[in-house]
Scaffold this motif. Structure first.
Motif, mmCIF file in Angstrom:
data_model
loop_
_atom_site.group_PDB
_atom_site.id
_atom_site.type_symbol
_atom_site.label_atom_id
_atom_site.label_comp_id
_atom_site.label_asym_id
_atom_site.label_seq_id
_atom_site.Cartn_x
_atom_site.Cartn_y
_atom_site.Cartn_z
ATOM 1 N N GLU A 1 32.330 23.089 32.042
ATOM 2 C CA GLU A 1 33.451 22.693 33.055
ATOM 3 C C GLU A 1 33.175 23.022 34.385
ATOM 4 O OE1 GLU A 1 38.184 24.185 32.155
ATOM 5 O OE2 GLU A 1 36.508 25.544 31.635
ATOM 6 N N VAL A 2 33.940 22.832 35.185
ATOM 7 C CA VAL A 2 33.829 23.075 36.696
ATOM 8 C C VAL A 2 34.984 23.681 37.051
ATOM 9 C CG1 VAL A 2 33.389 22.030 38.952
ATOM 10 C CG2 VAL A 2 32.125 21.056 37.053
ATOM 11 N N VAL A 3 34.668 25.011 37.726
ATOM 12 C CA VAL A 3 35.989 25.704 38.009
ATOM 13 C C VAL A 3 35.691 26.273 39.517
ATOM 14 C CG1 VAL A 3 37.252 27.821 37.506
ATOM 15 C CG2 VAL A 3 36.556 26.632 35.590
ATOM 16 N N VAL A 4 36.876 25.848 40.280
ATOM 17 C CA VAL A 4 36.571 26.386 41.651
ATOM 18 C C VAL A 4 37.581 27.523 41.749
ATOM 19 C CG1 VAL A 4 37.588 25.856 43.922
ATOM 20 C CG2 VAL A 4 36.013 24.306 42.897
ATOM 21 N N ILE A 5 37.145 28.734 42.349
ATOM 22 C CA ILE A 5 37.753 29.878 42.807
ATOM 23 C C ILE A 5 38.059 29.651 44.020
ATOM 24 C CG2 ILE A 5 38.155 32.325 42.883
ATOM 25 C CD1 ILE A 5 35.717 32.374 40.927
ATOM 26 N N CYS A 6 39.664 29.862 44.632
ATOM 27 C CA CYS A 6 39.787 29.556 45.998
ATOM 28 C C CYS A 6 41.131 30.692 46.162
ATOM 29 C CB CYS A 6 40.296 28.338 46.310
ATOM 30 S SG CYS A 6 41.999 27.853 45.578
ATOM 31 N N GLY A 7 41.096 31.003 47.574
ATOM 32 C CA GLY A 7 42.068 32.186 47.972
ATOM 33 C C GLY A 7 41.853 32.577 49.112
ATOM 34 N N PRO A 8 42.866 33.502 50.024
ATOM 35 C CA PRO A 8 42.506 33.951 51.307
ATOM 36 C C PRO A 8 41.378 34.871 51.122
ATOM 37 C CG PRO A 8 44.571 34.943 50.400
ATOM 38 C CD PRO A 8 43.930 33.580 49.348
ATOM 39 N N SER A 9 40.813 34.932 52.471
ATOM 40 C CA SER A 9 39.387 35.849 52.618
ATOM 41 C C SER A 9 39.908 37.304 52.259
ATOM 42 C CB SER A 9 38.818 35.732 54.046
ATOM 43 O OG SER A 9 39.934 35.910 54.849
ATOM 44 N N GLY A 10 39.086 37.995 51.511
ATOM 45 C CA GLY A 10 39.344 39.217 50.945
ATOM 46 C C GLY A 10 40.084 39.319 49.887
ATOM 47 N N SER A 11 40.301 38.251 49.221
ATOM 48 C CA SER A 11 41.066 38.256 47.866
ATOM 49 C C SER A 11 40.386 38.624 46.803
ATOM 50 C CB SER A 11 41.618 36.880 47.860
ATOM 51 O OG SER A 11 40.561 35.876 47.411
ATOM 52 N N GLY A 12 38.920 38.827 47.090
ATOM 53 C CA GLY A 12 38.087 39.258 45.956
ATOM 54 C C GLY A 12 37.333 37.943 45.010
ATOM 55 N N LYS A 13 37.224 36.686 45.364
ATOM 56 C CA LYS A 13 36.792 35.840 44.802
ATOM 57 C C LYS A 13 35.328 35.999 44.885
ATOM 58 C CE LYS A 13 37.774 32.591 48.925
ATOM 59 N NZ LYS A 13 37.880 33.703 49.725
ATOM 60 N N SER A 14 34.756 36.329 45.974
ATOM 61 C CA SER A 14 33.348 36.529 46.104
ATOM 62 C C SER A 14 32.707 37.598 45.123
ATOM 63 C CB SER A 14 32.655 36.948 47.614
ATOM 64 O OG SER A 14 31.942 35.778 48.004
ATOM 65 N N THR A 15 33.412 38.882 45.271
ATOM 66 C CA THR A 15 33.300 39.920 44.128
ATOM 67 C C THR A 15 33.314 39.288 42.850
ATOM 68 O OG1 THR A 15 34.184 41.236 45.868
ATOM 69 C CG2 THR A 15 33.706 42.212 43.654
ATOM 70 N N LEU A 16 34.266 38.566 42.403
ATOM 71 C CA LEU A 16 34.400 38.163 41.262
ATOM 72 C C LEU A 16 33.225 37.444 40.704
ATOM 73 C CD1 LEU A 16 36.327 38.129 38.510
ATOM 74 C CD2 LEU A 16 37.284 35.958 39.284
ATOM 75 N N ILE A 17 32.807 36.377 41.442
ATOM 76 C CA ILE A 17 31.888 35.334 41.079
ATOM 77 C C ILE A 17 30.599 36.440 40.830
ATOM 78 C CG2 ILE A 17 30.770 34.799 43.363
ATOM 79 C CD1 ILE A 17 30.890 31.989 42.206
ATOM 80 N N LYS A 18 30.468 37.366 41.777
ATOM 81 C CA LYS A 18 29.131 38.135 41.434
ATOM 82 C C LYS A 18 28.962 38.815 40.351
ATOM 83 C CE LYS A 18 27.755 38.089 46.552
ATOM 84 N NZ LYS A 18 28.421 38.670 47.744
ATOM 85 N N THR A 19 30.332 39.254 39.676
ATOM 86 C CA THR A 19 30.054 40.014 38.655
ATOM 87 C C THR A 19 29.682 39.339 37.592
ATOM 88 O OG1 THR A 19 32.552 39.579 37.990
ATOM 89 C CG2 THR A 19 32.267 41.539 39.347
ATOM 90 N N VAL A 20 29.609 38.102 37.580
ATOM 91 C CA VAL A 20 29.318 37.135 36.266
ATOM 92 C C VAL A 20 27.906 37.063 35.920
ATOM 93 C CG1 VAL A 20 29.347 34.655 35.289
ATOM 94 C CG2 VAL A 20 31.430 35.600 36.593
ATOM 95 N N ASN A 21 27.002 37.470 37.251
ATOM 96 C CA ASN A 21 25.631 37.629 36.991
ATOM 97 C C ASN A 21 25.132 38.954 37.237
ATOM 98 O OD1 ASN A 21 25.516 37.569 39.692
ATOM 99 N ND2 ASN A 21 23.760 36.037 39.850
#
Lengths: 228, 242, 242
Positions: free
Chosen positions: B28-48
């Motif tokens: 599956e291909v999942v895109v995370i989007c949202g305004p800046s500061g919404s935590g999306k970068s942090t979330l993706i970094k938790t995965v590894n």
């Protein structure tokens, strides 16, 4: 006052042997200093509080006292330290050159440590993250990725510090060692040729250091990434 | 393939992730989007495991990631990551950038690693540049090297953290093309990106984040045509205005 | 530490008096040489930034000469060589100076001029770090060269190089110990003399090492305080008040 250059020519071999010892101290000091200094830098940056506190204390101590003081300390302490290790605590007579090597490694490591640490700090945190994301172990990350970049970033400063080390070796005069300056002093006192001898060693030191500093300048111009 | 359950994280008193839950299936291909500061970068970094978590757990394949799990070598091997600022190793050639983790982490023989690297660099269209250093490449080329570097470990999942945000506009597409072809070959991907065209055309699903929460999860078409939440509507209105 | 309060062999005082005297010589030498170094170093540094002519070249000769010969060799030059190569009467007058001045004066000149070369390099770097617009603006306002340096360029340059000046002060302070080679009984020489009189090496060197540490600590705190008090908002990156 006439400067008599023939006085210099006849003692050139002795001066040369002194210069050789000066270079030996420099080589040992640079090699040992950078290795021990890099370990200190890594220790200082380590998350282990105890290790980092020890490294910090060591570096600040060495950087706060004059080299001559350290030369005196090591000259006095090394026989005790070796005696404690191998001779049931009785001090052992040790050759002057060994104590001198030990002094320069211990002392210069503190200065190299701060330079290497600045090198590590000049690397972006993203590089650390990239190493982690690729699964590189901490050891591999330091050896293959971080350390080479750190050294490269501070290479001119490392070399400048090495020129300072080369000049600092003249201070072994205080324990009467026969480095370049020591050899010149011994002849000057024997022949009464203070002026010739001190001017000669002045010129020799200058030539070495000037050449090295020009090399540093050339390197600085060349070092930017991609300019190969 | 990946399941994120009840993940929370705070920096001091600031909560960056609030009880996040998500599932990503294999392929599956999942895109995370949202305004800046919404935590999306942090979330993706938790995965590894680049960001630790305070609560909850994350499963990647058989690997269980929870607070205070520190041995992540196996996880890192099966998850590839591409960074916003490339993070190529500037002192290594393009080829070495792609081989170093193969030889040091996977202990592959040098010849095998180089063959693999050449094949991957050909796949991202950079065969002509393998002997160069990163600083000699354009941003788009560097990011494609970074993708090859991550693929070299044969990851089961690829994470993209704003892979085109640091690029000049004319270079964005060459990177998106590589990502698109990767998706077509069945790679499991999680992408944080502002490229809504990519999200609409390539992603299976979109996660919309705001204020550290996953506000909405929807199929890509549904998310763009009929977002359910007010916050997603407002976000899309802002971002798609021009 | 009982050593400190024992009577010295000459019977006129205690060892702690020796330490005080050594410290006084060290501090006088360091501060005297520092003043020389600041004045000469600023002049030479400014000379190196002038736009051409003989002054920048003379400045470079000065810096290269004083920087590329070991301090100890230069010390010997001022102490042993100079009196020999000066006109006989002047040389004799120098040689007939009484200790401790016979060691103090050459050490003062030597240390001052050596450190001046290092300060000159920093002043040059500081001036060159300023935006070229500053020169243009000063000229446009009608400043001559003197006023431009004194009122516009140097005040900014010194703020930039202040942290490295702290280092230079510490260096000059430590370098005073080299004066023991020409017979000045400063701190380090005091440690050696106490050791030679008592053979209590640990205590003698220990006490003096401690004195060096305390001074270093005081110097750092003082310089830190000065740095804070002359800081301008945003001149040096990161110094802007938030």
């Amino acid at each position: 006052m006439k400067v008599d250059l023939s006085a210099v020519a006849s003692v050139a071999p002795f001066l040369l042997s002194g210069l050789l010892f000066t270079i030996q101290i420099t080589v040992v000091g640079v090699a040992g200093g950078i290795v021990f200094g890099s370990l200190l830098a890594v220790a200082r940056l380590s998350p282990n509080r105890l290790l980092s506190a020890f490294a910090t204390a060591y570096i600040n101590l060495m950087r706060s006292i004059p080299l001559i003081m350290v030369i005196f300390w090591v000259f006095f302490l090394v026989p005790w330290a070796i005696g404690w290790l191998v001779n049931h605590g009785r001090p052992v007579a040790v050759g002057a050159s060994l104590t001198i090597y030990a002094t320069f490694v211990l002392f210069e490591a503190a200065y190299y440590a701060e330079i290497v640490r600045a090198g590590f700090r000049s690397i972006s945190t993203g590089q650390y993250a990239a190493c982690e994301a690729l699964g590189l172990s901490r050891f591999h990350a330091y050896v293959y990725i971080l350390f080479p970049q750190a050294i490269r970033n501070v290479l001119p400063i490392l070399l400048t510090q090495t020129i300072i080390l080369f000049q600092d070796t003249s201070l072994v005069y205080v324990i009467s060692a026969t480095d370049l300056l020591g050899a010149a002093t011994k002849i000057a006192q024997r022949d009464g040729s203070l002026v010739e001898m001190y001017l000669t060693v002045g010129v020799v030191y200058f030539l070495f250091c000037y050449a090295a500093s020009q090399l540093v300048k050339w390197l600085q111009g060349r070092l930017a990434y991609g300019a190969r | 393939m990946i399941s994120i359950s009840h993940v929370s994280k705070s920096y001091g008193s600031f909560q960056v992730l609030k009880d996040c839950n998500a599932e990503v299936a294999r392929g599956e291909v999942v895109v995370i989007c949202g305004p800046s500061g919404s935590g999306k970068s942090t979330l993706i970094k938790t995965v590894n495991g680049l960001e630790s978590i305070d609560a909850g757990e994350i499963k990647v394949g058989d690997f269980l990631l929870a607070p205070r799990v520190t041995h992540m070598a196996a996880l890192r091997r099966s998850v590839g990551m591409v960074f916003q600022s490339f993070e190529l190793f500037p002192h290594l050639s393009v080829l070495s950038n792609v081989t170093i983790a193969q030889t040091k982490v996977l202990k592959r023989p040098k010849a095998v690693a180089e063959e693999k690297a050449r094949a991957l660099l050909a796949r991202v269209g950079l065969s002509a540049h393998i002997a160069k250093y990163p600083a000699q490449l354009s941003g788009g080329q560097q990011q494609r090297v970074a993708i090859a570097r991550a693929l070299a470990l044969d990851p089961e999942v690829m994470l993209f953290d704003e892979p085109t945000s640091a690029l000049d506009p004319e270079m964005v597409n060459e990177v998106l093309d590589v990502m698109t072809s990767l998706a077509k070959q069945g790679m499991t991907m999680i992408c944080v990106t502002h490229e809504m065209g990519f999200a609409r055309n390539v992603a299976n699903r979109v996660l919309f984040m705001d204020g550290g929460e996953i506000v909405e999860t929807a199929g890509a078409a549904k998310f763009f045509n009929a977002p359910a939440s007010e916050r997603a509507k407002a976000f899309l209105a802002r971002i798609l205005k021009h | 530490m009982s050593l400190l309060f024992e009577t010295t062999p000459d019977g006129v005082g205690r060892y702690i008096d020796w330490i005080w005297s050594g410290l006084a010589w060290t501090l006088s030498l360091a501060s005297g040489a520092w003043i020389i170094a600041l004045v000469v170093g600023t002049l030479v540094g400014v000379a190196r930034t002038l736009p051409g002519g003989i002054w920048p070249r003379l400045g470079r000769v000065y810096v290269e000469t004083f920087r590329n010969i070991p301090l100890l060799v230069q010390m010997f030059f001022w102490y042993f060589v100079l009196p020999e190569i000066l006109p006989a009467r002047l040389g004799l007058a120098i040689k007939q100076m009484d200790p401790p001045w016979s060691g103090f004066v050459p050490a003062l000149v030597c240390l001052g001029l050596v450190t001046a070369a290092r300060i000159a390099e920093q002043v040059r770097a500081g001036v060159q770090a300023l935006p070229t617009g500053q020169r243009a603006a000063a000229s446009a306002l009608g400043f001559g060269r003197g006023g431009m340096y004194r009122l516009i360029l140097l005040p900014q340059a010194f703020r930039i190089i202040l942290p490295t000046l702290t280092n230079e002060f510490m260096t000059i302070f430590k370098n005073t110990s080299v004066a023991l080679t020409i017979g000045l009984v400063e701190l380090t020489a005091t440690a050696r003399e106490i050791n030679e009189n008592t053979f209590r090496t640990f205590e003698a060197y220990g006490v003096v090492t401690l004195v060096y540490l305390v001074i270093a600590l005081l110097a750092w705190s003082l310089m830190y305080w000065i740095e804070r008090s002359v800081q301008l908002p945003s001149l040096v990156s990161g110094s802007a008040r938030k």
